[in-house]
Design a protein around this motif. Structure first.
Motif, PDB file in Angstrom:
ATOM      1  N   SER A   1      16.585 -57.673  10.032  1.00 25.43           N
ATOM      2  CA  SER A   1      16.809 -56.235  10.131  1.00 25.43           C
ATOM      3  C   SER A   1      15.697 -55.502   9.396  1.00 25.43           C
ATOM      4  O   SER A   1      15.342 -55.856   8.275  1.00 25.43           O
ATOM      5  CB  SER A   1      18.165 -55.868   9.512  1.00 25.43           C
ATOM      6  N   THR A   2      15.143 -54.470  10.045  1.00 19.59           N
ATOM      7  CA  THR A   2      14.136 -53.634   9.396  1.00 19.59           C
ATOM      8  C   THR A   2      14.507 -52.162   9.568  1.00 19.59           C
ATOM      9  O   THR A   2      15.224 -51.789  10.499  1.00 19.59           O
ATOM     10  CB  THR A   2      12.725 -53.870   9.971  1.00 19.59           C
ATOM     11  N   ILE A   3      13.996 -51.342   8.659  1.00 17.68           N
ATOM     12  CA  ILE A   3      14.311 -49.916   8.691  1.00 17.68           C
ATOM     13  C   ILE A   3      13.062 -49.117   8.327  1.00 17.68           C
ATOM     14  O   ILE A   3      12.230 -49.556   7.528  1.00 17.68           O
ATOM     15  CB  ILE A   3      15.475 -49.590   7.724  1.00 17.68           C
ATOM     16  N   LYS A   4      12.923 -47.959   8.965  1.00 20.72           N
ATOM     17  CA  LYS A   4      11.856 -47.004   8.636  1.00 20.72           C
ATOM     18  C   LYS A   4      12.524 -45.682   8.279  1.00 20.72           C
ATOM     19  O   LYS A   4      13.328 -45.155   9.049  1.00 20.72           O
ATOM     20  CB  LYS A   4      10.911 -46.807   9.817  1.00 20.72           C
ATOM     21  N   TYR A   5      12.194 -45.166   7.098  1.00 16.35           N
ATOM     22  CA  TYR A   5      12.728 -43.873   6.668  1.00 16.35           C
ATOM     23  C   TYR A   5      11.737 -42.784   7.064  1.00 16.35           C
ATOM     24  O   TYR A   5      10.581 -42.793   6.644  1.00 16.35           O
ATOM     25  CB  TYR A   5      12.964 -43.858   5.160  1.00 16.35           C
ATOM     26  N   ASN A   6      12.189 -41.848   7.902  1.00 24.47           N
ATOM     27  CA  ASN A   6      11.351 -40.761   8.403  1.00 24.47           C
ATOM     28  C   ASN A   6      11.521 -39.552   7.495  1.00 24.47           C
ATOM     29  O   ASN A   6      12.471 -38.781   7.645  1.00 24.47           O
ATOM     30  CB  ASN A   6      11.740 -40.434   9.841  1.00 24.47           C
ATOM     31  N   ASP A   7      10.614 -39.401   6.544  1.00 24.54           N
ATOM     32  CA  ASP A   7      10.763 -38.370   5.517  1.00 24.54           C
ATOM     33  C   ASP A   7      10.715 -36.959   6.073  1.00 24.54           C
ATOM     34  O   ASP A   7      11.304 -36.034   5.497  1.00 24.54           O
ATOM     35  CB  ASP A   7       9.667 -38.532   4.459  1.00 24.54           C
ATOM     36  N   ASP A   8      10.042 -36.771   7.197  1.00 24.21           N
ATOM     37  CA  ASP A   8       9.877 -35.412   7.708  1.00 24.21           C
ATOM     38  C   ASP A   8      11.189 -34.800   8.189  1.00 24.21           C
ATOM     39  O   ASP A   8      11.405 -33.599   8.094  1.00 24.21           O
ATOM     40  CB  ASP A   8       8.855 -35.385   8.851  1.00 24.21           C
TER      41      ASP A   8
END
Length: 388
Positions: free
Chosen positions: A173-180
């Motif tokens: 499992s991988t995750i990307k946090y989209n700060d915008d």
């Protein structure tokens, strides 16, 4: 039924929290490690037998470390164990492996970031570990684990991994946090393991981040819990497309930290999820059956506090475990915590078999493969063992 009262409880780490536990298939040995979420200390990995006797303990470093042991695993045959976590604030991670018989070190490496999860095949011949954007596969050769394959996911953080019991398949499992825009994106990556090398299958990109994965013994089915409280399932025949995605009709459902799955002897696939509810600081657990490319809700139940990763199933899905608790005020310098609970549910009906209260929140809990023993641990520094 497994008794509500622990047959033993130990606090070997001077009340330092315990973040992860593991138990072998027969429940002969339990592994856990001490940690501190926001501080440094002298942390160790511990092995206890089913009678509550300490078999060994191994420090992760001869010097004080930051955070300490984040995750542990034990092979289902009870012969090998692994632990990973963090050594320093600057991000130095560690990955260690041991012989369960006597605690002999079989691997000791430093990595560039905290190890977020480790997983072992049934016989312990293969070890999977994740950190930062990286997945590594190790093989036991001549009495030591050696890294034999790795891959990276640039732009994503690996937060969970699972190795099939037969050592032929893996999922990450991988995750990307989209700060915008304060959103997340997920990627579920599955692998065949061919000649002890990771052979990537087509990954699945998800519009919401994935939190935790699990895989069946055969490795032909896997699933994940997601950042919005939902759950997805996959099959080996079509790895880049979810068979289904399911989210129960529960107001404010979010952030599913807890997840496990099993394929029973009659080939029923069950998935258990522990998720939080926004605003009211509560949690829930729900059980699904994956059938004919759709999810069937078997039952759902409330938890008193936010759900934590201690969701587990035995092989036949007779029981479901769960843990809860959370920080009570995130704006203070010294983190304060709610009490916590360990839960045991009937896997078929969802009936709560028992609830065991502790002074502080509880993170890990795991039932053994055979379904007759449980190890759990608390931020109060105590590990608890239950059995029939």
């Amino acid at each position: 039924m497994i008794s509500k009262e622990p047959s033993w409880a130990v606090s070997p780490s001077n009340k330092i929290q315990i973040n992860s536990v593991a138990i072998d298939a027969k429940g002969k040995y339990s592994i856990f490690g001490s940690s501190s979420e926001f501080d440094s200390g002298c942390f160790a990995v511990y092995c206890y037998n089913a009678e509550g006797k300490q078999c060994w303990q191994q420090p992760i470093s001869m010097e004080p470390s930051y955070q300490g042991v984040f995750w542990v695993a034990i092979s289902n045959d009870g012969c090998y164990a692994a632990a990973g976590g963090e050594l320093a604030k600057k991000g130095d991670g560690f990955l260690h492996a041991y012989s369960v018989e006597d605690g002999t070190s079989l691997l000791k490496v430093k990595l560039k970031a905290r190890v977020n999860q480790v997983s072992l095949s049934h016989d312990g011949q293969l070890l999977l570990a994740i950190f930062d954007d990286t997945v590594q596969l190790y093989q036991l050769k001549a009495g030591q684990y050696q890294m034999v394959s790795d891959t990276t996911f640039p732009g994503f953080s690996c937060n969970s991994c699972a190795l099939s019991d037969n050592g032929q398949h893996a999922v990450v499992s991988t995750i990307k946090y989209n700060d915008d825009n304060n959103t997340t994106t997920g990627k579920i990556a599955a692998f065949d393991i061919v000649s002890n090398k990771l052979k990537a299958l087509s990954p699945c990109i998800l519009p919401v981040g994935s939190m935790r994965v699990a895989i069946t013994d055969s490795g032909k089915n896997w699933g994940a819990s997601l950042h919005d409280g939902s759950c997805v399932a996959f099959s080996h025949g079509n790895p880049n497309t979810a068979l289904w995605q399911y989210k129960p009709s529960i107001d404010g459902l979010e952030l599913a930290y807890g997840f496990d799955m099993t394929q029973t002897s009659d080939e029923t696939i069950l998935l258990a999820v522990g998720a939080n509810k926004s605003g009211i600081k509560q949690g829930c657990v729900y059980l699904l059956e994956s059938a004919d490319s759709k999810a069937l809700l078997k039952w759902q139940a409330d938890l008193d506090y936010a759900a934590n990763p201690g969701i587990s199933l035995d092989k036949e899905g007779l029981y479901v475990t769960a843990t809860d608790g959370q920080p009570t005020d995130e704006n203070v310098k010294v983190v304060q915590e709610s009490p916590g609970h360990f839960y045991l549910f009937d896997g078929k009906t969802g009936t709560q078999q028992w609830k065991y209260k502790t002074t502080l929140m509880n993170w890990p809990m795991m039932i053994n493969y055979n379904g007759d023993k449980i190890i759990g641990a608390s931020d109060n520094g105590t590990a608890y063992f239950w059995e029939k």
